[in-house]
Motif scaffolding. Sequence first.
Motif, PDB file in Angstrom:
ATOM      1  N   HIS A 158      -1.969  -3.626  -5.732  1.00  6.18           N
ATOM      2  CA  HIS A 158      -1.664  -2.369  -5.058  1.00  6.18           C
ATOM      3  C   HIS A 158      -0.565  -1.600  -5.790  1.00  6.18           C
ATOM      4  O   HIS A 158      -0.692  -0.389  -6.021  1.00  6.18           O
ATOM      5  N   VAL A 173      -6.972   6.561   0.190  1.00  2.54           N
ATOM      6  CA  VAL A 173      -6.929   5.166  -0.273  1.00  2.54           C
ATOM      7  C   VAL A 173      -5.807   4.420   0.433  1.00  2.54           C
ATOM      8  O   VAL A 173      -5.985   3.269   0.866  1.00  2.54           O
ATOM      9  N   SER A 196      -6.861   1.278   2.750  1.00  2.00           N
ATOM     10  CA  SER A 196      -6.422  -0.038   2.297  1.00  2.00           C
ATOM     11  C   SER A 196      -5.439  -0.662   3.287  1.00  2.00           C
ATOM     12  O   SER A 196      -5.486  -1.870   3.555  1.00  2.00           O
ATOM     13  N   ASP A 198     -12.279   0.648   2.842  1.00  2.11           N
ATOM     14  CA  ASP A 198     -11.347   0.518   1.723  1.00  2.11           C
ATOM     15  C   ASP A 198     -12.067   0.748   0.392  1.00  2.11           C
ATOM     16  O   ASP A 198     -11.634   1.558  -0.439  1.00  2.11           O
ATOM     17  N   SER A 199     -13.179   0.054   0.207  1.00  4.33           N
ATOM     18  CA  SER A 199     -13.945   0.198  -1.035  1.00  4.33           C
ATOM     19  C   SER A 199     -14.502   1.609  -1.183  1.00  4.33           C
ATOM     20  O   SER A 199     -14.519   2.173  -2.283  1.00  4.33           O
ATOM     21  N   HIS A 230      -6.014  -4.257   5.301  1.00  5.71           N
ATOM     22  CA  HIS A 230      -5.134  -5.418   5.208  1.00  5.71           C
ATOM     23  C   HIS A 230      -4.408  -5.711   6.516  1.00  5.71           C
ATOM     24  O   HIS A 230      -3.903  -6.826   6.700  1.00  5.71           O
ATOM     25  N   ASN A 278       0.821  -1.218   0.000  1.00  4.26           N
ATOM     26  CA  ASN A 278       0.000   0.000   0.000  1.00  4.26           C
ATOM     27  C   ASN A 278       0.851   1.262   0.000  1.00  4.26           C
ATOM     28  O   ASN A 278       0.333   2.356  -0.284  1.00  4.26           O
TER      29      ASN A 278
END
Length: 200
Positions: A180, A56, A60, A75-76, A64, A26
């Motif tokens: 990523h 983001v 993200s 995240d989405s 994770h 990320n």
Amino acid sequence: MTDYVDGYCERVAPGLWGEPLDSLSNLAFLVAAVLVWRLAAGNRVGRLLAGLIGLVFVASTVFHLLATRWAAVADSAAILVFMLVYVVVFVREYWSRRFAWVAAPVFLALTFGTALLGGGLYLSALIGLGVFAAVLAFTRDAYWTHYAIAGAIFALSLSLRTLDRDVCAYVPVGTHFLWHLLNGLVLYLVSRTVIRKICP
């Protein structure tokens, strides 16, 4: 919303460091955010895009690390917000400031439509990049190649994301970390392109 999510090859059990490669990769978003911020040189649109890429990165990474349902939603949502803002910026800069606001609901409808048909959240982004490239090519705008390249990279990235669970037996760490890395590049490329359009 605190349910455990095991959606990737690399994660085999709950835990903060259950996806080291997926988490560390990320950093590609953080690098993209910093580069876009510097490229923006004070331009508000550019800095907005940089900030959204940074969001983001945070969302993200948290997902994770924690692997929970609420983190997956965050995240989405962060990715969707970037996409919605970007399509508005694209229409505003390349077509019409007056009708730019229409781009967000149209793209949102496309996203929900493709998701219902089994394309997930990201097929609409691939379609969008293809449309951007095609529209600009039709109008003979030299920037069409930038979107074509970004679309090709994103197509590869989406393929790697899709293959992640299918290659677990052969590649235990999976391919999600490559999603990523490539997406960090895609977000940088599309942001750089529109910044150059605004500030030639």
